[in-house]
Design a protein around this motif. Structure first.
Motif, PDB file in Angstrom:
ATOM      1  N   GLY A 104       0.850  -1.192   0.000  1.00  0.00           N
ATOM      2  CA  GLY A 104       0.000   0.000   0.000  1.00  0.00           C
ATOM      3  C   GLY A 104       0.886   1.242   0.000  1.00  0.00           C
ATOM      4  O   GLY A 104       1.915   1.272   0.669  1.00  0.00           O
ATOM      5  N   ASN A 106      -0.610   4.617   0.133  1.00  0.00           N
ATOM      6  CA  ASN A 106      -1.467   5.784   0.366  1.00  0.00           C
ATOM      7  C   ASN A 106      -0.750   6.865   1.183  1.00  0.00           C
ATOM      8  O   ASN A 106      -1.214   7.994   1.259  1.00  0.00           O
ATOM      9  CB  ASN A 106      -2.759   5.359   1.062  1.00  0.00           C
ATOM     10  CG  ASN A 106      -2.484   4.524   2.291  1.00  0.00           C
ATOM     11  OD1 ASN A 106      -2.127   3.356   2.169  1.00  0.00           O
ATOM     12  ND2 ASN A 106      -2.599   5.119   3.463  1.00  0.00           N
ATOM     13  N   ARG A 281      -6.784  -0.762   5.039  1.00  0.00           N
ATOM     14  CA  ARG A 281      -6.302   0.459   5.681  1.00  0.00           C
ATOM     15  C   ARG A 281      -7.427   0.976   6.581  1.00  0.00           C
ATOM     16  O   ARG A 281      -8.619   0.885   6.210  1.00  0.00           O
ATOM     17  CB  ARG A 281      -5.952   1.529   4.647  1.00  0.00           C
ATOM     18  CG  ARG A 281      -4.634   1.296   3.934  1.00  0.00           C
ATOM     19  CD  ARG A 281      -3.424   1.535   4.857  1.00  0.00           C
ATOM     20  NE  ARG A 281      -2.152   1.386   4.160  1.00  0.00           N
ATOM     21  CZ  ARG A 281      -1.436   0.248   4.112  1.00  0.00           C
ATOM     22  NH1 ARG A 281      -1.868  -0.845   4.712  1.00  0.00           N
ATOM     23  NH2 ARG A 281      -0.269   0.225   3.474  1.00  0.00           N
ATOM     24  N   VAL A 306      -6.197  -2.826  11.247  1.00  0.00           N
ATOM     25  CA  VAL A 306      -5.821  -1.439  10.913  1.00  0.00           C
ATOM     26  C   VAL A 306      -6.867  -0.478  11.477  1.00  0.00           C
ATOM     27  O   VAL A 306      -8.031  -0.854  11.658  1.00  0.00           O
ATOM     28  CB  VAL A 306      -5.694  -1.276   9.374  1.00  0.00           C
ATOM     29  CG1 VAL A 306      -4.451  -1.952   8.852  1.00  0.00           C
ATOM     30  CG2 VAL A 306      -6.938  -1.814   8.664  1.00  0.00           C
ATOM     31  N   HIS A 328      -1.768  -3.974  13.264  1.00  0.00           N
ATOM     32  CA  HIS A 328      -1.264  -3.921  11.879  1.00  0.00           C
ATOM     33  C   HIS A 328      -0.143  -4.957  11.645  1.00  0.00           C
ATOM     34  O   HIS A 328       0.963  -4.604  11.226  1.00  0.00           O
ATOM     35  CB  HIS A 328      -0.771  -2.491  11.573  1.00  0.00           C
ATOM     36  CG  HIS A 328      -0.790  -2.163  10.098  1.00  0.00           C
ATOM     37  ND1 HIS A 328      -1.005  -0.910   9.602  1.00  0.00           N
ATOM     38  CD2 HIS A 328      -0.585  -2.946   8.992  1.00  0.00           C
ATOM     39  CE1 HIS A 328      -0.944  -0.911   8.284  1.00  0.00           C
ATOM     40  NE2 HIS A 328      -0.692  -2.153   7.883  1.00  0.00           N
TER      41      HIS A 328
END
Ligand code: NAD
Ligand code: DGY
Length: 396
Positions: A104, A106, A281, A306, A328
């Motif tokens: 990921g 982001n 997420r 998460v 996580h």
């Protein structure tokens, strides 16, 4: 590990230096598992500087200090905010390679990196099964109330078997809903289908032919065993999935289209005793709405890897018995974390050595095969097209 030069301090940040005479200066903002990633960077003539500061999350100011006046590449972490400020500093220091140690990204402003002509790597593929396994573990823990029961045992409350104690949900024959049927969503769905004979309904922007043909073939196999076949359906909307699924697992990327994808209205569409899993997420779920929903519906359960304001949880979440929470850790198997480090190192070293980009980021095993040298390529660069980077056509 190769030629360790010692521990130095950059301001207040301790740094371990490996191969001090290397031509390229590469920073890793964190120590990472395994030695292979360091060895590969050293082989690419890099001086490797690993920040060993004890604080978990580095600030932009910390990272700018680490980058200094001359830096060719950085391996960063998903907890860091890689935007204009950091890419500007890296560009100024002469750098042109960055890799997140995560699939990921982001936390990365890719257009800002592209503007500074810096490549952005990520680490797909090596964490697919590991992450899906943790999502499965959360599903089973939530369905069978494993954590609640464990707490009960440790508190010395068990005074004998009862027909009504910690009754949960049977998965077999129920329907699992997947939102985001990419690599991880598909791997998780397969585990639920094969392991628990669940039917699948999925929502994704794209058709997952791989998932559909797997479920069809497994259904046919079950028929040959005289068992009830499993079925799949591609849903036209998220709502369609939520209304019918007994378990819903979230596996999309986090972007504008998936922020608070699970909100109050959508939670209310789910069955009262459904299970919601999130190993994508945190901000994909409106966590305040989830706390309210869990409170109002004690038979509804959730499993979360998460969180919206990671590392914090929204008020009230930790006090609810019907949610399982872990920090996580979905990709946290030794093999996977070492593989992620290797891919991140190859993304940076490959760019510095002007290697082309690997043809298929879904097939990165040649890079993490310890028995041979990795291919002369960057395994996965998300802005390769924008930077006009060439692709290595053959799989070697
Ligand atoms: N918890 C963890 O430790 C952990 C580990 C690995 C990955 N992740 C997260 O999981 C995500 C998925 O990883 P992957 O390797 O499967 O990526 P992937 O790109 O293979 O899959 C993502 C899927 O999401 C779909 N998607 C995008 N927008 C959507 C939308 N609006 N609605 C529905 N689907 C949408 C895409 O089409 C794609 O199929 C990563 O981006 C990362 O954020 C978390
Ligand atoms: O995106 C990722 O890779 C995870 O969140 C960490 O493994």
């Amino acid at each position: 590990m190769n030629q360790v030069a010692g521990i130095f301090g950059f301001g207040t940040l301790p740094v371990k230096v490996v191969n001090p005479d290397g031509r390229f200066r590469v920073i890793s903002t964190k120590p990472m598992p395994g030695d292979r990633w360091v060895d590969l960077l050293v082989k690419a003539d890099c001086r490797v500087e690993i920040c060993t500061a004890s604080k978990t999350i580095l600030s932009n100011a910390d990272i700018i200090k680490l980058i200094g006046d001359k830096c060719d590449g950085v391996i960063g972490q998903l907890t860091e905010d890689w935007g204009e400020e950091l890419f500007g500093a890296l560009d100024k220091a002469g750098g042109h390679a960055f890799s997140n140690m995560a699939v990921g990204y982001n936390n990365v402003d890719v257009p800002a990196a592209t503007k500074h002509r810096i490549s952005v790597g990520n680490t797909p593929g090596v964490l697919t099964e590991t992450t899906a396994e943790l999502a499965s573990a959360l599903t089973l823990a939530a369905a069978r109330r494993v954590v609640e029961a464990d707490v009960f045992m440790r508190a010395g409350k068990y005074d004998g078997w009862l027909p009504t104690m910690f009754v949960g949900n049977l998965l077999k024959g129920q329907t699992v809903g997947i939102i985001g049927a990419g690599r991880i969503g598909t791997a998780y769905a397969r585990m639920m289908v094969e392991g628990h004979k669940m039917n699948v309904i999925y929502y994704d922007l794209y058709q997952s032919k791989r998932l559909e043909s797997f479920v069809s073939a497994y259904g046919d196999f079950l028929k040959t065993q005289g068992e009830e076949p499993v079925h799949w359906r591609r849903a036209a909307s998220v709502e369609d999935v939520l209304k019918v699924a007994h378990v819903v697992s979230l596996h999309p990327v986090l972007d504008k289209t998936t922020f608070h994808l699970m909100n109050r209205d959508r939670l209310n569409l789910m069955k009262k005793d459904a299970i919601l899993i999130n190993a994508s997420r945190g901000p994909v779920v409106d966590e305040v709405a989830l706390v309210e929903h869990l409170r109002a519906n004690p038979m509804f359960r959730a499993g979360l890897d998460v969180f919206e304001d990671e590392p914090k949880m929204k008020p009230g979440l930790k006090d609810l018995p019907n949610v399982v929470v872990v920090p996580h850790i979905a990709s946290a198997s030794q093999w996977t974390r070492a593989g992620m480090a290797t891919l991140a190192a190859c993304n940076v070293a490959g760019k510095l050595l002007r290697y082309p980009v690997w043809h298929n980021p879904n097939d990165v095993l040649p890079f993490v095969d310890d028995s041979r040298n990795p291919p002369p390529a960057c395994p996965s660069i998300v802005n390769a097209k924008e930077l006009g980077l060439p692709t290595l056509k053959s799989s070697l």
